[in-house]
Design a protein around this motif. Structure first.
Motif, PDB file in Angstrom:
ATOM      1  N   ARG A  15       0.843  -1.209   0.000  1.00 37.82           N
ATOM      2  CA  ARG A  15       0.000   0.000   0.000  1.00 37.82           C
ATOM      3  C   ARG A  15       0.877   1.259   0.000  1.00 37.82           C
ATOM      4  NH1 ARG A  15      -5.192   1.353   0.703  1.00 37.82           N
ATOM      5  NH2 ARG A  15      -5.813  -0.790   1.077  1.00 37.82           N
ATOM      6  N   ARG A  16       1.954   1.274   0.768  1.00 41.62           N
ATOM      7  CA  ARG A  16       2.864   2.436   0.775  1.00 41.62           C
ATOM      8  C   ARG A  16       3.463   2.648  -0.608  1.00 41.62           C
ATOM      9  NH1 ARG A  16       7.239   3.354   5.134  1.00 41.62           N
ATOM     10  NH2 ARG A  16       6.963   5.460   4.338  1.00 41.62           N
ATOM     11  N   ASN A  17       3.833   1.551  -1.278  1.00 40.95           N
ATOM     12  CA  ASN A  17       4.364   1.687  -2.628  1.00 40.95           C
ATOM     13  C   ASN A  17       3.329   2.326  -3.546  1.00 40.95           C
ATOM     14  OD1 ASN A  17       6.196   1.194  -4.924  1.00 40.95           O
ATOM     15  ND2 ASN A  17       4.622  -0.264  -5.498  1.00 40.95           N
ATOM     16  N   THR A  18       2.090   1.841  -3.490  1.00 41.51           N
ATOM     17  CA  THR A  18       1.033   2.367  -4.349  1.00 41.51           C
ATOM     18  C   THR A  18       0.741   3.834  -4.032  1.00 41.51           C
ATOM     19  OG1 THR A  18       0.032   0.181  -4.568  1.00 41.51           O
ATOM     20  CG2 THR A  18      -1.361   2.067  -5.091  1.00 41.51           C
ATOM     21  N   GLU A  19       0.578   4.151  -2.761  1.00 43.63           N
ATOM     22  CA  GLU A  19       0.152   5.496  -2.373  1.00 43.63           C
ATOM     23  C   GLU A  19       1.283   6.519  -2.363  1.00 43.63           C
ATOM     24  OE1 GLU A  19      -1.790   4.758   1.380  1.00 43.63           O
ATOM     25  OE2 GLU A  19      -3.627   4.053   0.388  1.00 43.63           O
ATOM     26  N   GLU A  20       2.459   6.141  -1.865  1.00 39.83           N
ATOM     27  CA  GLU A  20       3.524   7.125  -1.687  1.00 39.83           C
ATOM     28  C   GLU A  20       4.533   7.155  -2.829  1.00 39.83           C
ATOM     29  OE1 GLU A  20       5.131   7.129   2.370  1.00 39.83           O
ATOM     30  OE2 GLU A  20       3.356   5.960   2.949  1.00 39.83           O
ATOM     31  N   VAL A  21       4.790   6.003  -3.449  1.00 42.50           N
ATOM     32  CA  VAL A  21       5.759   5.968  -4.547  1.00 42.50           C
ATOM     33  C   VAL A  21       5.053   6.191  -5.884  1.00 42.50           C
ATOM     34  CG1 VAL A  21       7.554   4.652  -5.730  1.00 42.50           C
ATOM     35  CG2 VAL A  21       7.315   4.478  -3.235  1.00 42.50           C
ATOM     36  N   GLN A  22       4.137   5.277  -6.247  1.00 41.52           N
ATOM     37  CA  GLN A  22       3.466   5.409  -7.529  1.00 41.52           C
ATOM     38  C   GLN A  22       2.620   6.672  -7.591  1.00 41.52           C
ATOM     39  OE1 GLN A  22       1.372   1.611  -7.709  1.00 41.52           O
ATOM     40  NE2 GLN A  22       2.890   0.855  -9.157  1.00 41.52           N
ATOM     41  N   SER A  23       1.790   6.900  -6.582  1.00 41.89           N
ATOM     42  CA  SER A  23       0.888   8.053  -6.603  1.00 41.89           C
ATOM     43  C   SER A  23       1.567   9.339  -6.161  1.00 41.89           C
ATOM     44  CB  SER A  23      -0.330   7.792  -5.707  1.00 41.89           C
ATOM     45  OG  SER A  23      -1.106   6.723  -6.209  1.00 41.89           O
ATOM     46  N   GLY A  24       2.561   9.242  -5.297  1.00 41.76           N
ATOM     47  CA  GLY A  24       3.190  10.439  -4.741  1.00 41.76           C
ATOM     48  C   GLY A  24       4.552  10.794  -5.300  1.00 41.76           C
TER      49      GLY A  24
END
Length: 144
Positions: A15-24
């Protein structure tokens, strides 16, 4: 640690990868979340199957779609293997697969599985609806 704890911890990393890396666009976090020996079993065209290749894909998507972000619909885990169904969204502001910026808003679905070991993503398998994305960009793909 129990299987439930392992699964919840693995889901949190993905979830951190999706929200903070990919999305952020937090690429410093990317380096912390992905193992150095990471393997992408389904790399996108023109990308290597290693950590550098996955990062290049993330940066290419953010360059083409500066507001690129994902909505996670659900996650399921079997031990340290996390499956996520999500929809990516963005606005086409940069070249993507040779297609000049169109200004169009896009969205496409993805299902992927990521293995997490010791808090780091070690493997990835995924299927993205790139046909839908290319259609939205006006790539002129013929339908059967």
């Amino acid at each position: 640690m129990h299987d439930t704890d392992i699964s919840e911890a693995a889901k949190a990393v993905v979830r951190r990868n999706t929200e903070e890396v990919q999305s952020g666009g937090d690429y410093e976090l990317y380096d912390k979340l992905f193992a150095d020996d990471f393997v992408d079993h389904t790399p996108q065209p023109g990308r290597t199957a290693d950590k550098a290749g996955a990062l290049e894909l993330y940066k290419t998507l953010r360059s083409a779609f500066p507001d690129f972000h994902a909505v996670i619909h659900w996650q399921a885990a079997d031990g340290n293997l996390v499956t996520t169904y999500k929809t990516y969204h963005g606005t086409h502001r940069g070249e993507f697969f040779g297609i000049a910026p169109t200004g169009k808003k896009i969205q496409f679905e993805t299902v992927d599985a990521m293995r997490v070991v010791d808090g780091r993503i070690t493997e990835h398998w995924g299927v993205a609806n790139l046909f839908s994305l290319m259609e939205q960009l006006g790539a002129g793909l013929a339908t059967p």
